[in-house]
Every structure is written in structure tokens, then in C-alpha cells.
Design a protein around this motif. Structure first.
Motif, PDB file in Angstrom:
ATOM      1  N   LEU A 162      73.946  46.129  19.011  1.00 10.31           N
ATOM      2  CA  LEU A 162      74.972  45.105  18.996  1.00 10.31           C
ATOM      3  C   LEU A 162      75.503  44.908  17.589  1.00 10.31           C
ATOM      4  CD1 LEU A 162      76.482  42.773  20.488  1.00 10.31           C
ATOM      5  CD2 LEU A 162      74.592  41.307  19.825  1.00 10.31           C
ATOM      6  N   SER A 163      74.566  44.820  16.661  1.00 12.82           N
ATOM      7  CA  SER A 163      74.988  44.573  15.289  1.00 12.82           C
ATOM      8  C   SER A 163      75.792  45.762  14.757  1.00 12.82           C
ATOM      9  CB  SER A 163      73.782  44.280  14.398  1.00 12.82           C
ATOM     10  OG  SER A 163      72.946  45.429  14.325  1.00 12.82           O
ATOM     11  N   TYR A 164      75.445  46.938  15.204  1.00 10.25           N
ATOM     12  CA  TYR A 164      76.182  48.122  14.775  1.00 10.25           C
ATOM     13  C   TYR A 164      77.637  48.065  15.205  1.00 10.25           C
ATOM     14  CZ  TYR A 164      77.817  52.938  14.674  1.00 10.25           C
ATOM     15  OH  TYR A 164      78.573  54.055  14.450  1.00 10.25           O
ATOM     16  N   GLU A 165      77.822  47.824  16.504  1.00 11.08           N
ATOM     17  CA  GLU A 165      79.184  47.783  17.034  1.00 11.08           C
ATOM     18  C   GLU A 165      79.986  46.680  16.373  1.00 11.08           C
ATOM     19  OE1 GLU A 165      80.127  50.123  18.929  1.00 11.08           O
ATOM     20  OE2 GLU A 165      78.284  50.924  19.793  1.00 11.08           O
ATOM     21  N   LYS A 166      79.351  45.535  16.271  1.00  9.40           N
ATOM     22  CA  LYS A 166      80.055  44.391  15.688  1.00  9.40           C
ATOM     23  C   LYS A 166      80.391  44.639  14.229  1.00  9.40           C
ATOM     24  CE  LYS A 166      79.088  40.055  16.614  1.00  9.40           C
ATOM     25  NZ  LYS A 166      78.316  38.800  16.835  1.00  9.40           N
ATOM     26  N   ALA A 167      79.472  45.284  13.546  1.00  8.46           N
ATOM     27  CA  ALA A 167      79.699  45.535  12.123  1.00  8.46           C
ATOM     28  C   ALA A 167      80.914  46.428  11.934  1.00  8.46           C
ATOM     29  CB  ALA A 167      78.467  46.175  11.507  1.00  8.46           C
ATOM     30  N   LEU A 168      81.042  47.370  12.826  1.00  6.35           N
ATOM     31  CA  LEU A 168      82.194  48.254  12.735  1.00  6.35           C
ATOM     32  C   LEU A 168      83.481  47.460  12.865  1.00  6.35           C
ATOM     33  CD1 LEU A 168      82.411  51.739  14.366  1.00  6.35           C
ATOM     34  CD2 LEU A 168      84.409  50.299  14.170  1.00  6.35           C
ATOM     35  N   VAL A 169      83.526  46.652  13.880  1.00  8.15           N
ATOM     36  CA  VAL A 169      84.726  45.852  14.112  1.00  8.15           C
ATOM     37  C   VAL A 169      84.985  44.911  12.940  1.00  8.15           C
ATOM     38  CG1 VAL A 169      85.776  44.136  15.619  1.00  8.15           C
ATOM     39  CG2 VAL A 169      84.418  45.969  16.621  1.00  8.15           C
ATOM     40  N   ALA A 170      83.917  44.267  12.493  1.00  4.89           N
ATOM     41  CA  ALA A 170      84.056  43.324  11.381  1.00  4.89           C
ATOM     42  C   ALA A 170      84.566  44.029  10.137  1.00  4.89           C
ATOM     43  CB  ALA A 170      82.732  42.647  11.111  1.00  4.89           C
ATOM     44  N   GLY A 171      83.989  45.188   9.912  1.00  3.55           N
ATOM     45  CA  GLY A 171      84.381  45.920   8.712  1.00  3.55           C
ATOM     46  C   GLY A 171      85.853  46.268   8.721  1.00  3.55           C
ATOM     47  N   ILE A 172      86.356  46.633   9.896  1.00  3.75           N
ATOM     48  CA  ILE A 172      87.772  46.992   9.975  1.00  3.75           C
ATOM     49  C   ILE A 172      88.649  45.757   9.861  1.00  3.75           C
ATOM     50  CG2 ILE A 172      89.560  47.947  11.468  1.00  3.75           C
ATOM     51  CD1 ILE A 172      87.659  50.038  10.327  1.00  3.75           C
ATOM     52  N   LEU A 173      88.253  44.710  10.593  1.00  4.43           N
ATOM     53  CA  LEU A 173      89.122  43.548  10.647  1.00  4.43           C
ATOM     54  C   LEU A 173      89.031  42.672   9.396  1.00  4.43           C
ATOM     55  CD1 LEU A 173      88.493  42.479  14.359  1.00  4.43           C
ATOM     56  CD2 LEU A 173      90.513  43.629  13.448  1.00  4.43           C
ATOM     57  N   LEU A 174      87.838  42.610   8.838  1.00  3.43           N
ATOM     58  CA  LEU A 174      87.658  41.686   7.708  1.00  3.43           C
ATOM     59  C   LEU A 174      87.404  42.396   6.380  1.00  3.43           C
ATOM     60  CD1 LEU A 174      85.427  39.076   9.548  1.00  3.43           C
ATOM     61  CD2 LEU A 174      87.765  38.716   8.744  1.00  3.43           C
ATOM     62  N   GLY A 175      87.298  43.682   6.442  1.00  2.69           N
ATOM     63  CA  GLY A 175      87.083  44.407   5.187  1.00  2.69           C
ATOM     64  C   GLY A 175      85.611  44.564   4.838  1.00  2.69           C
ATOM     65  N   LYS A 176      85.325  45.488   3.881  1.00  2.00           N
ATOM     66  CA  LYS A 176      83.937  45.812   3.594  1.00  2.00           C
ATOM     67  C   LYS A 176      83.177  44.685   2.901  1.00  2.00           C
ATOM     68  CE  LYS A 176      85.128  48.255  -0.677  1.00  2.00           C
ATOM     69  NZ  LYS A 176      84.808  47.263  -1.686  1.00  2.00           N
ATOM     70  N   ASP A 177      83.921  43.723   2.432  1.00  2.68           N
ATOM     71  CA  ASP A 177      83.242  42.650   1.698  1.00  2.68           C
ATOM     72  C   ASP A 177      82.902  41.449   2.576  1.00  2.68           C
ATOM     73  OD1 ASP A 177      85.310  43.438  -1.104  1.00  2.68           O
ATOM     74  OD2 ASP A 177      83.167  43.889  -0.806  1.00  2.68           O
ATOM     75  N   CYS A 178      83.187  41.557   3.838  1.00  2.56           N
ATOM     76  CA  CYS A 178      82.893  40.393   4.682  1.00  2.56           C
ATOM     77  C   CYS A 178      81.393  40.257   4.869  1.00  2.56           C
ATOM     78  CB  CYS A 178      83.601  40.491   6.024  1.00  2.56           C
ATOM     79  SG  CYS A 178      82.777  41.555   7.236  1.00  2.56           S
ATOM     80  N   LYS A 179      81.000  39.026   5.130  1.00  2.90           N
ATOM     81  CA  LYS A 179      79.576  38.693   5.198  1.00  2.90           C
ATOM     82  C   LYS A 179      78.850  39.567   6.193  1.00  2.90           C
ATOM     83  CE  LYS A 179      80.880  34.344   5.817  1.00  2.90           C
ATOM     84  NZ  LYS A 179      80.954  32.927   6.031  1.00  2.90           N
ATOM     85  N   TYR A 180      79.437  39.629   7.375  1.00  5.81           N
ATOM     86  CA  TYR A 180      78.778  40.314   8.478  1.00  5.81           C
ATOM     87  C   TYR A 180      78.520  41.788   8.128  1.00  5.81           C
ATOM     88  CZ  TYR A 180      77.361  41.148  13.288  1.00  5.81           C
ATOM     89  OH  TYR A 180      76.624  41.454  14.397  1.00  5.81           O
ATOM     90  N   PHE A 181      79.584  42.448   7.747  1.00 11.41           N
ATOM     91  CA  PHE A 181      79.463  43.875   7.503  1.00 11.41           C
ATOM     92  C   PHE A 181      78.474  44.150   6.374  1.00 11.41           C
ATOM     93  CE2 PHE A 181      80.425  48.218   7.525  1.00 11.41           C
ATOM     94  CZ  PHE A 181      80.500  48.637   6.208  1.00 11.41           C
ATOM     95  N   LYS A 182      78.619  43.361   5.329  1.00 14.26           N
ATOM     96  CA  LYS A 182      77.765  43.562   4.173  1.00 14.26           C
ATOM     97  C   LYS A 182      76.294  43.460   4.548  1.00 14.26           C
ATOM     98  CE  LYS A 182      78.563  41.989  -0.212  1.00 14.26           C
ATOM     99  NZ  LYS A 182      79.132  41.098  -1.249  1.00 14.26           N
ATOM    100  N   TYR A 183      75.988  42.381   5.245  1.00 20.22           N
ATOM    101  CA  TYR A 183      74.591  42.161   5.579  1.00 20.22           C
ATOM    102  C   TYR A 183      74.059  43.279   6.461  1.00 20.22           C
ATOM    103  CZ  TYR A 183      70.348  39.970   7.298  1.00 20.22           C
ATOM    104  OH  TYR A 183      69.054  39.719   7.624  1.00 20.22           O
ATOM    105  N   VAL A 184      74.776  43.551   7.547  1.00 20.11           N
ATOM    106  CA  VAL A 184      74.262  44.504   8.541  1.00 20.11           C
ATOM    107  C   VAL A 184      74.188  45.906   7.958  1.00 20.11           C
ATOM    108  CG1 VAL A 184      74.812  45.640  10.727  1.00 20.11           C
ATOM    109  CG2 VAL A 184      74.983  43.159  10.552  1.00 20.11           C
ATOM    110  N   SER A 185      75.249  46.279   7.242  1.00 16.76           N
ATOM    111  CA  SER A 185      75.230  47.657   6.721  1.00 16.76           C
ATOM    112  C   SER A 185      74.120  47.805   5.675  1.00 16.76           C
ATOM    113  CB  SER A 185      76.588  48.019   6.135  1.00 16.76           C
ATOM    114  OG  SER A 185      76.905  47.133   5.086  1.00 16.76           O
ATOM    115  N   HIS A 186      73.954  46.767   4.916  1.00 15.98           N
ATOM    116  CA  HIS A 186      72.874  46.795   3.920  1.00 15.98           C
ATOM    117  C   HIS A 186      71.528  46.948   4.593  1.00 15.98           C
ATOM    118  CE1 HIS A 186      70.618  45.777   0.313  1.00 15.98           C
ATOM    119  NE2 HIS A 186      69.966  44.884   1.033  1.00 15.98           N
TER     120      HIS A 186
END
Lengths: 574, 412
Positions: free
Chosen positions: B359-383
Motif C-alpha cells: 500500500l505504501s509503495y503504491e501511494k508513495a508513487l502517486v504522492a511523489g508524482i502529485l506532490l513532488g519528491k520532497d513531500c512528507k509521504y514520499f520522503k518517509y516511505v522511500s527512505h
């Protein structure tokens, strides 16, 4: 009245009744030895034959019924009621003499019997629901529905009739339907001038007789006994003999679907007494139960108030002269004097006394109570001092419990009885079927009720609330002393409370709005309302009626120049 | 409160009713029964044409009490209801119908059937419109029970068939049940209303006997006739039928389109999106994006991996192709104010990662595209993902970093 002999002394025919039931001549006050003959009030088919000059043949009808007149029905009702009252302890004279003589007098005056031309003569005798060809030729004869709509009653029976007529398509020919001969006539004519008999009026008769004999039963007692079922009223027609068939319009006359209302019964009694041209009733003296001094004792006991308050009620009674026989005794027809409701009067006197001593403004009575409590701590000899607060707690608790019981009884009141009522013979089987179903369902759900259904009536009792001094829980205040709230001044014990507030500055005109005052709970202190509520419960009347009487007493009391209290000011509560 | 000291019949029954109501609300069934016994005599004065007269009251209240009271039995209930049936001709059919329901709820199917049959044969005077309707319902439910019998017979037949038996009597019985059921079910679904159960059963019957045309027609009527109330299920049934019979994608899509309009959060939206994404038509693909975004607006979908993977797939595909970024922009416009807090908070990032890696993977992808690589969600999950050395997260990180400018164009 029906004693038409000439007086031996003055040859006049102007008789009255002594207390002992003897005839005395009003012109010369000659008392005769003639007493009232005991009248047999049993219902016999041809009672009226003896007393009416024109005889109407009574015939046994095919259904086993006989012809009967409405007043015969009422006569039976009165008889039953008198018997019940006798069983409650009223003296037999009431049933055997007084009541039946009043009744005979009424019949005579309303020209239903004991006179030359009975009123029923002008209308042909109508048998039950047979189509009479005469009816077609008299187009002004009103229809069943019209008859019922002119009546003043609740309208419940009206809906019964609309059912009856809508499903059976009452035609003009079966328009006037009743088991009695003159049922339709009874409802039709404007009987205002003749004082048409009604069920509530039977109670007026009873009360009038009780009052004549000065029996120890107030009107509120009487009505309470009726509601509790000790006096036949609700379904009294079930005691009519088999052959006296009731149907159709008789139901409108004899069926009761509401509790008797104090005001209504009382006012009718006054009307009746005037109609019958009764003389001044026997005097209400201070040894009578109905005298305020006596009644106050009863109500003080029932309200769990100290006996010492009686001194105060007597003082108030004396001060405003409401203990005089002339004030208390009923003189029929005399429109100028205000008529006395003994129970309401006594209760109002007590309320006034409580106001005098405790002020009842939602402040003072509690302060006074605390003061009495303090004094009680040092009070070692004699009985305890009366503390309003303690009394209030005890009474409120009991009152709430009793009121709750009463409310449930109102919800559980049963109006129907086994004897079926139907408007026409056609409806009989349907009505009986319904009745059977009702009984079945009552049984079915009765079994699911859990607790045992007590169908036993409570024993009739003059007192609704009882308090016993033997109880060690201190819940009985009869013996408590008022010293806690009194002070000595000039050798006399007077109330500590110097103030008084009038319920109303000006009395209304009764003729205009029917009341002397207008009571709204929110306008008055809660303690005052509580006290009214207490007596309202005991007497089963609206608090406003007691309030009216309180206003009258206050106006009498404070119109006098004398004052027993050091100082007082009359101030209107906001 | 001022207590009235007057009382008459009407008032005392009103007051009694209040006590009954109070007792019932507090589930004091014995007390309710007690007060009901005192109310019952109103039947002797029940001549009013009021909507809720004493007869109706007693029927309803009595039913409730008998249902809940510990000491009441089915026998008592039945005898009570029989009495109620005689209380008024206007009410007869209604009482019969509800009696049947009650019997069904207690598993007494045969009794219910008998009751319904009896009611069906009842005739009294002129039928009012209401009674007409009630009669139809009675027939419909009887038809339903016929369907149940049919179903049972069918199963028996299947069993026997497997065992090599042939049972003519069962077959005959089955067909007769079918006929009885079909006639009644067909009637009721002609009347505008919500008849999900009847429709399903009727369609089942038709399908079994191979009458696909009729079945299709019935379902279409049910879904598209404007006289019928809007009913999402109608469209679901139609869709399922079409799918079962291998109908074209076009018809499937048109069936689901309306469902999307009525219930954007319906579970079939995933199927819908999947179909639309594969479509050759541009408009359809855009609709697909619309559909999946709309579904994820609803809280119930927040943790639906499948839904997120649909969205992720489509978004990824658009980003890679660099075509139709405006679609994303359009969808994101109305959502950019609240989706970040709704779906992509840091708290959710932690939770999603802990509970459901996919779930976090899929969401992170969407978040990263929509909010950019610096958004909280993407940063945390990808890290976290990279820390845990999960391969796909490293790929994800690279992807998002590469396409970061896209975010700028979208959010602008």
C-alpha cells in the motif's frame, strides 16, 4: 309538595319539612304528626300507571323487553346510588326518605309523573327500531344523526353512531331509535326550563340529599368514591333489569364516558334545589362535619400538619365570619349570596393560615425552618418544634408517589363492562363479537403482564393519606408544636412572620369570566404552588379553584380594620 | 406540572398509550403488556377513520410485545394475528403479509406459504388501489417461495444427475414451481419499485431455461426505466449479467458508467477503471482516471491496495508518455487542497509503511508524482524502503526523482 291537606290551624296549604322529616305549615309553623311515607322505589313495570291519570298500556314485547321511560331508568340509578351510600355508612333516611322525596318532587315539577299531564303524552310511543309509517308523514322529525349532533357531550358516542349509520344505512323510517319509550323526546326538546335529567345530575341529587342530612361526606369525597367505583355511576345501566332493554339513544343518556366534574355537579345541584323550590336547608352549625372548623381538622390531619394550626384556622374562620350558619347554610334560589363549597373553603383557610405563618414566598419559610431547627436543638421538654423543611420533604415524597399511582390509575381506567351496548338489533352480533375478542385479548396479554392483576377495589376511605404518631421515623407532624415559629408579644403567641402577600389585588367578576382569579403556576412562589397542589390532590380539583377561594378569603380578611399582627403590608407578588 | 383531574374515555386511552410507548422504549415487555390490556377496550369504540386507529395500534403493539416477550410462543403469536385479521377488511392483506414475514423470519417457510396462498384467495368487495398493491406483494412473495422450492428441486436434480439417476417427478415438480414463480415475479417487477430480490430470482429462472432475451430485457427495464427509483443494484445486476454472457466491452462500460455516476465509491469501480485504462479511446482512458480518483475520495478506499495500484499504474503511464498531463492536472486541481492531509500525511506514511508495504509503495508513487519528491509521504516511505533495501523502492525513488519537474507542471 305532594301533601295537599289543609293545615289544621290556618287552613293554608303551604308545607315544609322539618329536620325530623315532619311536615310543618310555613304559614303558622304548625308541626304535624304526618311524616313522609316511605316510598318503595323498586322498579315495577307499571309504577307509573298508578301515578299518571292517563294510562299507557304496557305490553311485553317479543324480545322479552317492556316499555320503560327514561325517568324510570334514572330512578333505578338513584336507588342504586343511595344503596351504595348507605353501605358506606350514610344513614338510611337518605335513601328511604330524603332522596326519593326529592326525586318525586322533581318528577312532579318537570311534569314527568305525579301530575295530570305527563310530558311524554304528546309523542306517540315508539318501539325499538320498527319502522313506523307515521314517521314518513311527519317530515320534521329529525334523523338519528341530527339528534346526536345537538347534544353537548364529548362526541365519542357520536362517532359510534356515525359507524352505526354508515354501515347500516339508517333510513328515515328507522330514524328515532331507543329502547326506552321517550328516549328521543328526551334528547330532542329544549329542556332548559325543565332541567332535563342527566347522569351527572344523579350525583347532584345525591349530594343535595347528603347536604340536607348534613352527612359527613363532602362533594369531593362523593366524587372520589364514584371514580373509585364505590358508587354506581359508570356502567350503572348494567343493573337495569333484563326486560329493560337499552339501545340507541338510551346510550347517549345513560352511558357515561367521563369522570364527573366537581363544578358541573355542584352547579347543577344549586339549579336543582332552586327548581324544586326547596326551603332553606338545615343549618350548618359548628358541630357539623361540613363546618370549616371541623373540616379543617380533617384536612390538617390528612396534610400531616400540626394540630396546633387548628387554633389559627378557627381564628381566621371567626375573623371573617365564615363560621356563621347564615353564611354556610344553603338557601336555594337566593342568587345574591355566594354559595359555599365546604371542602374548598376549608382547604383555602388552611392555605391562608400557612401563608400567615410561613409567608410562602420561597424564602421566608425556609429561613423560618432553619430557625426552628436551631431552636429544636435546645428544645428538650415537650414535643419537637414544627420545621417546614422536614414537613415539605415528607409530604413531597408521599405526594409524588400518590400522584404517580393516580396517574397510572387514570391510564388503566376501564370504561366498558360486560353488558354490551348497541345502537340497533342489527349491530348486536357484531358488538358481541367485538366484546368477545376484547376479552380474549385482555386475557392473552394479561397473562403476559407478569404480576397478578388485582381487580379488587381499594376499600373506601375518607382519608387518602394517613400518618401515625406511633411511627418512630418522625414522619408524623400532628403533635409538633408551632412554638418554633412563634414569638411572645404582650403575653400572646404571635407569628414571627410580619408580612403577607395577597394572591391578587383585585378580584375578577365571576359573572364575566367565570372566575374570581386566574391562577398561573409561574406567577406564584413554588411553595405556594406546592401547598395548592397538595390540596388539589386531596380534593381532586384544579389548583385554580382553591386559589380562587384563597383570594376571596384574603380579601375578606384584609378588608377588616382589626389586625392581630404587629404590622403587615399587602404586597402583590411579581 | 398541573395535573388534570378530569378524565374521559379518549383522554384515558391516550394516556394509556403513552405508558405503553414508554414501556416499549425501555423494553419492559411485561409492563407494556399490562397497559395494553387496559387499552384493548378501545376496540369497542373503534369506528374512527383515523389513520392510526385502535385496531392498528393494538396490532402493531401486540406484535412487538409478542415478539420480544420471553414467555410468548409462536402459537400465541399466530392466534393473536388470526384475531387481528378479522379486525378490519382494509387491513387484512397487510396483516397477512406481515404475518408471513414473521413466519419466514422464524424459519416456518411452509406456514408462510400457506398463509400467503390463503391471502391470495381472499376477496372482499371492491379492491382499492392499496389492496391491489398488497395483493401483488403477496403474490410476489409466494412466487419467491416458489422460486425457493424450484431451487431446491434443481439441486436435488443435479445431485441425482451426478449419481446417474433420472427423476421425472422431481423434474416435473421443478418446472411447475418455475411456472408459478415466474408468473408472479414477472408481475411485481412491472410495478415501479425496488425489487432486487425478485429481479435476481426471476433472472436466475430465465437464465436457467435459456431465455436470455427476456432476462436482458427485464434487467434493462429495471435499470433504465425512469419510472423506477434510482437503484445502483439494478446496474450491478445488469453488468454482471452482461459479463456472464460475454457481452462487448462497450456495453459493459455503458452499464458501469451510470453506476459511477450514482455511486462513485462502488466496489466495481476498480473493474471499471481497469477496463477503461485498456481502452483504445482517449476519452475512455480519461474517464478511467476520473473514476479512480473519484473512488479514492471516499474514506472506505483509503487502504485499498488495488485501487491505489490502479491509480499508480495510470499515473505512471501518463507521466512516462508525457501525454495528457492535463488530465492529471484537472483531477488534481480540486483535490490538492485536501488530499495531502487525507491520504499523504506523515502519520499515514508511518502507519502505511508499518502495516502494508504494498500500500505504501503504491501511494508513495502517486504522492511523489502529485506532490513532488520532497513531500512528507514520499520522503518517509522511500527512505524506509531504501533503508530496508527493498528493490522496488529504489527504483521508485529514481523514477520520481527523474520526473520531478512533472510535479511542478501539475501543481502550477
Amino acid at each position: 309538595r305532594d301533601f295537599n291537606e289543609r293545615c289544621a290551624q290556618c287552613s293554608e296549604v303551604n308545607w315544609g319539612l322539618t329536620d325530623g322529616g315532619r311536615f310543618y305549615c310555613r304559614s303558622c309553623h304548625n308541626v304535624t304528626e304526618r311524616t313522609r311515607e316511605v316510598v318503595n322505589t323498586d322498579f315495577i313495570s307499571n309504577t307509573r300507571v298508578q301515578t299518571i291519570s292517563k294510562v299507557l298500556r304496557k305490553q311485553e314485547k317479543t324480545d322479552g323487553g317492556c316499555e320503560w321511560y327514561v325517568c324510570e331508568g334514572f330512578q333505578l340509578v338513584l336507588k342504586k346510588q343511595a344503596e351504595a351510600l348507605e353501605a358506606l355508612g350514610v344513614c338510611p333516611q337518605m335513601k328511604d326518605e330524603i332522596l326519593c322525596n326529592f326525586w318525586r318532587c322533581y318528577l312532579q315539577k318537570s311534569k314527568q309523573a305525579y301530575c295530570n299531564r305527563p310530558a311524554g303524552e304528546t309523542v306517540k310511543a315508539l318501539s325499538v327500531c320498527d319502522s313506523s309509517t307515521d314517521a314518513d308523514s311527519e317530515p320534521e322529525r329529525p334523523s338519528l344523526l341530527h339528534m346526536l349532533s345537538v347534544s353537548e357531550s364529548e362526541g365519542d358516542l357520536q362517532t359510534d353512531c356515525s359507524f352505526a349509520s354508515s354501515t347500516s344505512k339508517v333510513s328515515e323510517s328507522t330514524s328515532l331509535c331507543s329502547g326506552s319509550v321517550d328516549g328521543s323526546l328526551y334528547l330532542m326538546k329544549n329542556q332548559k326550563e325543565k332541567l332535563r335529567m342527566t347522569m351527572p345530575m344523579t350525583l347532584s341529587f345525591c349530594y343535595m340529599a347528603l347536604l340536607w342530612l348534613r352527612e359527613p361526606m363532602t362533594l369531593s369525597d362523593l366524587l372520589r368514591f364514584v371514580v373509585e367505583g364505590h358508587i354506581p355511576y359508570l356502567n350503572v345501566f348494567q343493573h337495569f333489569p333484563e326486560k329493560m332493554k337499552l339501545c340507541g339513544l338510551d346510550l347517549k343518556i345513560f352511558c357515561v364516558e367521563s369522570w364527573p366534574v366537581y363544578e358541573e355537579v355542584y352547579n347543577k345541584m344549586l339549579e336543582l334545589a332552586a327548581f324544586l323550590d326547596l326551603p332553606r336547608f338545615p343549618d350548618i352549625t359548628d358541630s357539623c362535619f361540613l363546618h370549616p372548623d371541623m373540616l379543617c381538622i380533617k384536612y390538617l390531619m390528612e396534610a400531616n400538619l400540626p394540630d396546633e394550626l387548628h387554633n389559627w384556622t378557627c381564628r381566621v374562620v371567626k375573623k371573617i365570619c365564615i363560621g356563621e350558619a347564615d353564611f354556610l347554610t344553603l338557601v336555594p334560589g337566593n342568587k345574591s349570596t355566594r354559595k359555599v363549597k365546604y371542602d374548598v373553603l376549608a382547604a383555602a383557610v388552611i392555605v391562608v393560615v400557612l401563608k400567615l405563618l410561613f409567608l410562602l414566598d420561597d424564602h421566608y419559610e425556609w429561613l423560618l425552618s432553619e430557625f426552628a431547627e436551631e431552636r429544636n436543638k435546645n428544645n428538650k421538654e415537650g414535643g419537637p418544634y414544627f420545621e417546614f423543611k422536614k414537613w415539605y420533604k415528607v409530604i413531597k415524597c408521599s405526594l409524588d408517589v400518590e400522584q404517580k399511582k393516580l396517574d397510572e390509575e387514570r391510564a388503566k381506567y376501564l370504561w366498558r363492562c360486560e353488558k354490551p351496548l348497541f345502537y340497533s338489533a342489527k349491530k348486536k352480533s357484531k358488538v358481541l363479537k367485538r366484546r368477545r375478542m376484547v376479552v380474549n385479548l385482555q386475557n392473552q396479554f394479561g397473562k403476559l403482564s407478569g404480576s397478578v392483576q388485582s381487580s379488587v377495589k381499594p376499600n373506601p376511605s375518607s382519608f387518602q393519606l394517613s400518618w401515625y404518631e406511633e411511627n418512630t421515623d418522625g414522619s408524623c407532624f400532628h403533635g409538633h408544636s408551632l412554638k418554633g415559629i412563634l414569638q411572645e408579644k404582650c403575653g400572646l403567641l404571635t407569628a414571627m412572620n410580619p408580612d403577607y402577600w395577597l394572591c391578587t389585588v383585585k378580584l375578577c367578576t365571576e359573572k364575566l369570566c367565570g372566575h374570581l382569579a386566574h391562577y398561573r403556576e409561574v406567577d406564584f412562589p413554588q411553595s405556594y404552588h406546592f401547598v395548592l397542589r397538595l390540596f388539589s390532590f386531596l380534593l381532586r380539583i384544579q389548583p385554580s379553584h382553591i386559589h380562587d377561594e384563597v383570594c376571596v378569603i384574603e380579601h375578606k380578611l384584609f378588608n377588616k380594620k382589626l389586625c392581630k399582627k404587629p404590622k403587615y403590608k399587602a404586597s402583590l407578588r411579581k | 406540572s398541573s395535573h388534570e383531574h378530569k378524565l374521559n374515555f379518549k383522554k384515558s386511552k391516550e394516556v394509556c398509550l403513552n405508558y405503553i410507548q414508554d414501556a416499549m422504549l425501555q423494553k419492559q415487555w411485561k409492563r407494556a403488556a399490562e397497559f395494553l390490556t387496559f387499552y384493548i377496550e378501545s376496540l369497542e369504540k373503534d369506528f374512527s377513520t383515523a389513520y392510526m386507529g385502535p385496531s392498528e395500534m393494538i396490532w402493531r403493539i401486540g406484535t412487538e410485545i409478542l415478539c420480544h416477550h420471553s414467555h410468548s410462543s409462536m402459537k400465541q403469536f399466530n392466534s393473536f394475528i388470526e384475531q387481528m385479521k378479522t379486525l378490519g377488511v382494509k387491513r387484512y392483506l397487510k396483516v397477512c403479509l406481515e404475518h408471513a414475514f414473521h413466519l419466514l423470519c422464524n424459519g416456518l417457510i411452509d406456514e408462510a406459504y400457506q398463509n400467503l396462498s390463503l391471502a391470495e384467495s381472499w376477496r372482499f368487495g371492491e379492491q382499492t388501489a392499496i389492496q391491489d398493491r398488497e395483493m401483488k406483494l403477496i403474490q410476489a412473495y409466494r412466487g419467491l417461495l416458489d422460486y425457493c422450492s424450484w431451487s431446491k428441486q434443481k439441486n436435488i436434480l443435479l445431485e441425482h444427475g451426478q449419481n446417474g439417476f433420472e427423476d421425472l417427478s422431481v423434474e416435473r415438480e421443478m418446472h411447475s414451481c418455475f411456472r408459478k414463480a415466474a408468473v408472479n415475479l414477472k408481475e411485481i417487477i412491472k410495478v415501479p419499485g425496488v425489487w432486487d430480490l425478485f429481479v435476481k430470482c426471476y433472472v436466475d429462472l430465465l437464465e436457467y431455461y435459456g431465455d436470455h432475451n427476456e432476462a436482458c430485457q427485464v434487467l434493462n427495464e429495471y435499470a433504465y426505466n425512469s419510472k423506477f427509483p434510482a437503484n445502483p443494484n439494478a446496474h450491478v445486476y445488469l453488468y454482471q449479467f452482461l459479463k456472464r454472457h460475454g457481452e462487448s466491452k462497450k456495453s459493459l462500460i455503458s452499464a458501469l458508467k451510470i453506476l459511477h455516476d450514482i455511486v462513485p465509491s462502488h466496489e466495481l469501480m476498480i473493474d471499471f477503471n481497469t477496463m477503461l485504462q485498456k481502452s483504445k479511446k482517449r476519452k475512455k482512458r480519461q474517464l478511467g482516471l476520473e473514476v479512480i480518483f473519484a473512488a479514492l475520495d471516499y474514506a472506505g478506499w483509503k487502504e485499498n491496495v488495488k485501487a491505489w495500484s490502479c491509480l499508480a499504474r495510470q499515473v505512471k503511464q501518463i507521466v512516462i508518455s508525457e501525454k495528457h498531463l492535463d488530465w492529471i492536472k484537472q483531477e488534481w486541481n480540486s483535490r490538492k487542497d485536501w488530499w495531502p492531509a487525507f491520504h499523504f500525511s506523515r502519520y499515514l506514511a508511518k502507519r502505511n509503511w508499518q502495516e502494508n508495504e504494498s500500500l505504501s509503495y503504491e501511494k508513495a508513487l502517486v504522492a511523489g508524482i502529485l506532490l513532488g519528491k520532497d513531500c512528507k509521504y514520499f520522503k518517509y516511505v522511500s527512505h524506509q524502503g531504501c533503508k530496508a533495501q527493498v528493490k522496488r523502492f529504489r527504483i521508485l525513488k529514481k523514477f520520481v526523482n527523474k520526473h520531478n519537474p512533472v510535479y511542478l507542471r501539475i501543481s502550477g
